[in-house]
Design a protein around this motif. Structure first.
Motif, PDB file in Angstrom:
ATOM      1  N   PRO A 201       0.675  -1.254   0.012  1.00  0.00           N
ATOM      2  CA  PRO A 201       0.209  -0.090   0.028  1.00  0.00           C
ATOM      3  C   PRO A 201       0.840   1.207  -0.042  1.00  0.00           C
ATOM      4  O   PRO A 201       0.359   2.167  -0.830  1.00  0.00           O
ATOM      5  CB  PRO A 201      -0.838   0.006   1.416  1.00  0.00           C
ATOM      6  CG  PRO A 201      -0.045  -1.136   2.031  1.00  0.00           C
ATOM      7  CD  PRO A 201       0.526  -2.070   1.100  1.00  0.00           C
TER       8      PRO A 201
ATOM      9  N   THR B  29      -6.868  -7.144   0.907  1.00  0.00           N
ATOM     10  CA  THR B  29      -6.130  -6.398   0.188  1.00  0.00           C
ATOM     11  C   THR B  29      -6.965  -5.976  -0.996  1.00  0.00           C
ATOM     12  O   THR B  29      -6.607  -4.762  -1.372  1.00  0.00           O
ATOM     13  CB  THR B  29      -5.480  -7.645  -0.613  1.00  0.00           C
ATOM     14  OG1 THR B  29      -4.453  -8.325   0.401  1.00  0.00           O
ATOM     15  CG2 THR B  29      -4.279  -7.219  -1.577  1.00  0.00           C
ATOM     16  N   THR B  32      -8.084  -2.686   0.358  1.00  0.00           N
ATOM     17  CA  THR B  32      -7.001  -1.522   0.506  1.00  0.00           C
ATOM     18  C   THR B  32      -6.915  -1.117  -0.816  1.00  0.00           C
ATOM     19  O   THR B  32      -6.609   0.392  -0.946  1.00  0.00           O
ATOM     20  CB  THR B  32      -5.824  -2.083   1.233  1.00  0.00           C
ATOM     21  OG1 THR B  32      -4.951  -1.139   1.352  1.00  0.00           O
ATOM     22  CG2 THR B  32      -4.692  -2.986   0.377  1.00  0.00           C
ATOM     23  N   SER B  36      -7.847   2.872  -1.767  1.00  0.00           N
ATOM     24  CA  SER B  36      -6.757   3.741  -2.372  1.00  0.00           C
ATOM     25  C   SER B  36      -7.213   4.678  -3.481  1.00  0.00           C
ATOM     26  O   SER B  36      -6.665   5.658  -3.950  1.00  0.00           O
ATOM     27  CB  SER B  36      -5.693   3.063  -2.627  1.00  0.00           C
ATOM     28  OG  SER B  36      -5.748   2.231  -3.571  1.00  0.00           O
ATOM     29  N   ALA B  48      -4.702   2.852   4.672  1.00  0.00           N
ATOM     30  CA  ALA B  48      -3.922   2.061   4.000  1.00  0.00           C
ATOM     31  C   ALA B  48      -3.038   1.488   5.204  1.00  0.00           C
ATOM     32  O   ALA B  48      -3.184   0.211   5.467  1.00  0.00           O
ATOM     33  CB  ALA B  48      -2.816   2.527   3.181  1.00  0.00           C
ATOM     34  N   ILE B  51      -5.397  -0.870   7.568  1.00  0.00           N
ATOM     35  CA  ILE B  51      -5.827  -2.112   6.899  1.00  0.00           C
ATOM     36  C   ILE B  51      -4.658  -3.096   7.044  1.00  0.00           C
ATOM     37  O   ILE B  51      -4.477  -4.170   7.350  1.00  0.00           O
ATOM     38  CB  ILE B  51      -6.233  -2.091   5.246  1.00  0.00           C
ATOM     39  CG1 ILE B  51      -7.517  -1.255   5.404  1.00  0.00           C
ATOM     40  CG2 ILE B  51      -6.568  -3.468   4.792  1.00  0.00           C
ATOM     41  CD1 ILE B  51      -8.068  -0.786   4.269  1.00  0.00           C
TER      42      ILE B  51
END
Lengths: 207, 98
Positions: A201, B29, B32, B36, B48, B51
Motif C-alpha cells: 500500500p 487486500t 485496500t 486507495s 492504508a 488495513i
C-alpha cells in the motif's frame, strides 16, 4: 542439527520453546531493520507528498497486487505444511513446502520483470533520467529500490531456506515428531509476507 | 523432560482456520486497493496503514501461531512493537518541530 537419533534425543531433548523464541528474537531485529526504512519513507513522505504521489503513480498496481496475492498464498501453503506435518502427513507437508518454493520463485520472476521495465525507462538509482526528476520523485524511487531490493533479498533467502527444509523433510530429519525447523522457516517466511503487506500500500497505492 | 503433554510443541491449527484467514487477507487486500482509489487526502495513508495493521494481526495470530503461544512470546512482541513505535515517534518529534 541431526540430533534426532533416539540416543541423542534422550541426552539432549529438543527445546522447542527455546528454538521458537530464538527465531522470534531474530525476527524482531528484522522488524527494526525494515522499520528504519519505513521511518525514512514516512519522513520523506511528509516532506515531499506531491513527489511521492507522482512516483507511486508510475508503479504498476497489477505487479504489486499480483505479488501480494502470491505472497499471501505462499504464507497459507507453509502454514498448512506445518499442520500437515503435525498430523503426520509427511508427503502432503513436503508438497505444500514445494508450493511455497514455487510461489517464492514466482514472486521473484514478477519482481524481475517489474524492475526491468522501470530500468528500461531509465528509472534506477542515480540514472540521468532520475536526476532530472523533481526531488520528491528521486527520493521516492531511491527508497523504493532500497525497500523492495532488501525485501527481494529476503524472499530469495526464504526460498533457499524452504528448499533446505524440503530436503530435510525428504530425508526424514524434519518429521512429525521434530518439526521446529519447518516452524521457524515458516516464521521467517511469514515475516517476509508481513513486510510486503506494508510495502504494497505505501509504495503502489499512494495516490 | 518435556513429557508434560507436549505443551510447548504447539497447537495444531486446522486447515479450515488457515483458509478462512487467507480469504480474509485477500478481501482486505482488495479493500485496500479500493480505498486507495477514493481521494481522502491524508486519510488515505491512515486507511492504508490501518488495513495493513489488521492484515498483520491476522498473519501473526494465526499463520505465525502467536494466538497459541505462551505469554512470554506476546510480551516480547509487545516490547518489539513499542520499541519501533518509540523510534518512529521520536523521529517525528524531530522532523515536525525542527
Amino acid at each position: 542439527m541431526n540430533d534426532s537419533t533416539p540416543e541423542n534425543h534422550a541426552a539432549h531433548p529438543k527445546d522447542y520453546l527455546g528454538a521458537k523464541l530464538g527465531m522470534w528474537l531474530f525476527l524482531f531485529t528484522e522488524v527494526l531493520l525494515f522499520g528504519g526504512l519505513f521511518i525514512l519513507y514516512a519522513v520523506y513522505l511528509q516532506r515531499y507528498p506531491e513527489g511521492f504521489k507522482l512516483g507511486g503513480d508510475q508503479l504498476n498496481v497489477w505487479f504489486g497486487g499480483g505479488n501480494t496475492l502470491v505472497l499471501l498464498t505462499s504464507s497459507l501453503s507453509v502454514a498448512m505444511a506445518i499442520t500437515a506435518l503435525q498430523r503426520g502427513r509427511v508427503k502432503q507437508a513436503a508438497n505444500l513446502v514445494g508450493v511455497t518454493v514455487i510461489m517464492a520463485l514466482w514472486f521473484l520472476v514478477n519482481k524481475f520483470f517489474e524492475w526491468s521495465a522501470k530500468i528500461q525507462h531509465g528509472i534506477y538509482p542515480s540514472s540521468e533520467h532520475l536526476k532530472e526528476m523533481p526531488g520528491g520523485e528521486q527520493v521516492f524511487f531511491n527508497i523504493y529500490y532500497l525497500s523492495t531490493g532488501l525485501h527481494g533479498i529476503h524472499v530469495l533467502v526464504g526460498m533457499f531456506v524452504m528448499i533446505w527444509v524440503l530436503i530435510l523433510i525428504k530425508k526424514g530429519k524434519v518429521n512429525p515428531d521434530d518439526y521446529v525447523t519447518l516452524e521457524n522457516a515458516g516464521l521467517y517466511w511469514h515475516l517476509v509476507d508481513l513486510i510486503w503487506i506494508f510495502i504494497f500500500p505505501l509504495y503502489y497505492l499512494i495516490l | 523432560m518435556r513429557d508434560e503433554t507436549d505443551g510447548d510443541k504447539g497447537h495444531i491449527v486446522p486447515y479450515a482456520t488457515l483458509v478462512i484467514v487467507w480469504a480474509a487477507l485477500l478481501t482486505l487486500t482488495i479493500l485496500t486497493v479500493a480505498v486507495s482509489r477514493i481521494d481522502l487526502g491524508m486519510l488515505n495513508i491512515w486507511a492504508a496503514l490501518g488495513i495493513a495493521c489488521s492484515k498483520s494481526v491476522l498473519v501473526i495470530s494465526f499463520f505465525m501461531h502467536m494466538k497459541y503461544e505462551n505469554r512470554l512470546f506476546k510480551l516480547f512482541l509487545m516490547i518489539a512493537l513499542i520499541t519501533l513505535a518509540t523510534f518512529i515517534g521520536f523521529t517525528f518529534f524531530d522532523v515536525m518541530y525542527r
